[in-house]
Design a protein around this motif. Sequence first.
Motif, short mmCIF file in Angstrom:
data_model
loop_
_atom_site.label_atom_id
_atom_site.label_comp_id
_atom_site.label_asym_id
_atom_site.label_seq_id
_atom_site.Cartn_x
_atom_site.Cartn_y
_atom_site.Cartn_z
N THR A 99 -5.09 2.36 4.72
CA THR A 99 -4.63 2.47 3.33
C THR A 99 -4.27 3.92 3.01
O THR A 99 -3.20 4.19 2.43
N ARG A 100 -5.15 4.83 3.41
CA ARG A 100 -4.91 6.25 3.10
C ARG A 100 -3.60 6.73 3.73
O ARG A 100 -2.78 7.39 3.07
N VAL A 119 6.00 8.38 10.04
CA VAL A 119 6.14 6.92 10.13
C VAL A 119 4.75 6.29 10.28
O VAL A 119 3.78 6.98 10.60
N MET A 120 4.66 4.99 10.07
CA MET A 120 3.35 4.36 10.12
C MET A 120 3.39 3.05 10.92
O MET A 120 3.61 1.96 10.36
N ALA A 172 0.84 -1.22 0.00
CA ALA A 172 0.00 0.00 0.00
C ALA A 172 0.87 1.26 0.00
O ALA A 172 0.57 2.23 -0.70
N ALA A 173 1.94 1.25 0.78
CA ALA A 173 2.82 2.42 0.80
C ALA A 173 3.47 2.62 -0.57
O ALA A 173 3.59 3.75 -1.06
N GLY A 189 -4.42 -11.22 4.55
CA GLY A 189 -3.45 -10.15 4.34
C GLY A 189 -3.95 -9.03 3.45
O GLY A 189 -3.17 -8.41 2.72
N HIS A 190 -5.26 -8.75 3.51
CA HIS A 190 -5.79 -7.58 2.80
C HIS A 190 -6.12 -6.50 3.82
O HIS A 190 -6.63 -6.80 4.90
N ILE A 191 -5.88 -5.26 3.44
CA ILE A 191 -6.21 -4.16 4.37
C ILE A 191 -7.73 -3.97 4.37
O ILE A 191 -8.35 -3.87 3.31
#
Length: 204
Positions: A167-168, A145-146, A26-27, A159-161
């Motif tokens: 996600t944003r 950072v995330m 996603a990043a 393993g799906h967000i």
Amino acid sequence: MVDSVRIVGIGGSLRPGSSSLAALQAALDGATKAGADSQLIAVRDLDLPLYNPHRDVPDPALQFADIAYRADAMIWSTPTYHGSVSGSFKNALDWLILLADRDPPYLSNKPIGLVTTAGGVQGLQAINSMDFIVRALRAWAVPLVMPVAQSWQAFSPEGHITDESVTRQLHVLGEEVVRAAHQFRRDGSCDYSDEQQFAGVATG
Ligand SMILES: Cc1cc2nc3c(=O)[nH]c(=O)nc-3n(C[C@H](O)[C@H](O)[C@H](O)COP(=O)(O)O)c2cc1C
């Protein structure tokens, strides 16, 4: 027309359905949207042996080191394990010792975006652990950072967000890494060549 920057992502756990791998993707999607050429490297796919200075260097380690070296910037994403980074993630980074004799050495002048997924709320500890590694490799951590806390709430078992706000935020982190990469490219580098100024300052 500005040349696009090259962003390489490394991370994920060895587990199928890895949330840290999905977060990395996603990043990188955010980086791609911001105009970068992005490449994801899953630690699982590298399948590197434990770093051992007395063994022959395996091809995947050479390839990984070379790809990292040619990147303008990177995004790292580890699962939080026991309050720090996972062993397999750290092992992949240990192989970057292969860049010690390059000019400039290691990951000099590369901004790095940091991501972790944690089952609890200790993700910042893994982020801080990565920050130490970033500096040891002469790179620069992007301030944004995330750390995704309570990952079981934000990712499906496959393993799906599942949380759109995660996600944003990961997209924003990717965009921020691209912005930093352009900044470094514009300014050339952060030049350490003024030996007078840096005399006696340890950089390793
Ligand atoms: C060996 C191990 C140690 C862990 N230690 C921590 C921890 O210290 N703090 C925490 O918040 N979660 C911890 N967790 C949970 C993981 O951080 C969480 O499940 C994470 O999302 C796994 O990432 P993955 O989906 O990419 O495998 C641990 C999990 C494992 C397997």
